[in-house]
Motif scaffolding. Sequence first.
Motif, mmCIF file in Angstrom:
data_model
loop_
_atom_site.group_PDB
_atom_site.id
_atom_site.type_symbol
_atom_site.label_atom_id
_atom_site.label_comp_id
_atom_site.label_asym_id
_atom_site.label_seq_id
_atom_site.Cartn_x
_atom_site.Cartn_y
_atom_site.Cartn_z
ATOM 1 N N PHE A 129 0.877 -1.169 0.000
ATOM 2 C CA PHE A 129 0.000 0.000 0.000
ATOM 3 C C PHE A 129 0.912 1.216 0.000
ATOM 4 N N ASP A 130 0.829 2.046 -1.030
ATOM 5 C CA ASP A 130 1.783 3.149 -1.164
ATOM 6 C C ASP A 130 1.261 4.147 -2.200
ATOM 7 N N ALA A 131 1.479 5.438 -1.954
ATOM 8 C CA ALA A 131 1.168 6.445 -2.969
ATOM 9 C C ALA A 131 2.126 6.330 -4.148
ATOM 10 N N HIS A 132 3.313 5.799 -3.852
ATOM 11 C CA HIS A 132 4.401 5.722 -4.841
ATOM 12 C C HIS A 132 4.634 4.270 -5.247
ATOM 13 N N LEU A 133 5.116 4.059 -6.463
ATOM 14 C CA LEU A 133 5.432 2.691 -6.878
ATOM 15 C C LEU A 133 6.751 2.219 -6.290
ATOM 16 N N PHE A 183 2.760 -1.503 4.599
ATOM 17 C CA PHE A 183 1.888 -0.329 4.646
ATOM 18 C C PHE A 183 2.765 0.919 4.688
ATOM 19 N N ASP A 184 2.930 1.574 3.546
ATOM 20 C CA ASP A 184 3.522 2.912 3.566
ATOM 21 C C ASP A 184 2.374 3.846 3.950
ATOM 22 N N MET A 185 2.526 4.550 5.055
ATOM 23 C CA MET A 185 1.409 5.360 5.553
ATOM 24 C C MET A 185 1.032 6.491 4.596
ATOM 25 N N ASP A 186 1.903 6.805 3.608
ATOM 26 C CA ASP A 186 1.513 7.843 2.643
ATOM 27 C C ASP A 186 0.521 7.320 1.613
ATOM 28 N N SER A 187 0.197 6.020 1.665
ATOM 29 C CA SER A 187 -0.887 5.504 0.822
ATOM 30 C C SER A 187 -2.219 6.125 1.252
HETATM 31 MN MN MN Z 1 5.489 6.148 -0.420
#
Ligand code: MN
Length: 293
Positions: free
Chosen positions: A131-135, A217-221
């Motif tokens: 889970f991440d905003a970034h790839l 879990f990247d919290m920026d997701s």
């Molecule tokens: Mn990220």
Amino acid sequence: MEDPRLLYLYDSRKFAGFNKPASPFIVLGIPMDITSSYRPGSRFAPSYIRDAAQYIEFYSIRTGIDMGDVGFNDVGDIILHSSDAEENIRRISTVSSYFKDKGKILISIGGEHTITVGTTKGLNPDCVLSFDAHLDLRDEYMGYKYDHACVMRRISERSTRIFEIGTRAVSKEEIDYANSIGIPFITSHQVKLLGPREVSKKVMTHFEGCNKIYITFDMDSIDPSYAPGVATPEPEGLDPSTILDIVNLITDKRIIGFDVVEVSPPYDPSGITTVLASKIILETAASIFKSLL
Ligand SMILES: [Mn+2]
């Protein structure tokens, strides 16, 4: 004789005060904070998240599991080098492999996302859900291969099957790479249109035949309105209930560990991001425990 791999551990405050050796869950703090490009401070997250966990309920309504009974075995933090990311990945991998050998489920609290390169090296899952905003699929960032922007790229090089959710901040190079080697990703906008059930179906289909699954879990997701205190905030994110619903639908006996990364307490003055991080740990552990029954 004590296993030499444990020499990299030092004691810390306990996750929600838990110290239960019989628990299937190990909690490990990994306060690595070297390559954060925007808002550093994730080195403080393990202790803040442990502390916040003390003040939330341990009963999970979603699963019917009382994590107060199951408990956690918090083994402390990894002793890290202050500037050598590669050496730290080696130490993280070494400690993670010890708990894998003990048959435990490893819950790692970062630190920056780079720690996941180490935990997955030590645990050796054949599939990773991110889970991440970034790839995080860059080959290198600012000339460096062990960076928080290259995490999933390094993992993909071990022929690990990967699925990414919450994507919304990418480079053309990363999309090309994902398409060329077959890494599916669902953008945060697509998650909203599809709903948790359809998303989890796609994940389960991609992970068919996997034996050991790891979740990061990247919290920026999560949308910055719910999780403002992260190293690299990105608007238009996921909401926490959607993430936990997806987790609850995909969790089964194959999960060998998960991590929560990129919380930066200095940018979280209200403490809301650390509370959410501890809630995600409790709910995910409850889902995993339910699947073991
Ligand atoms: Mn990220």
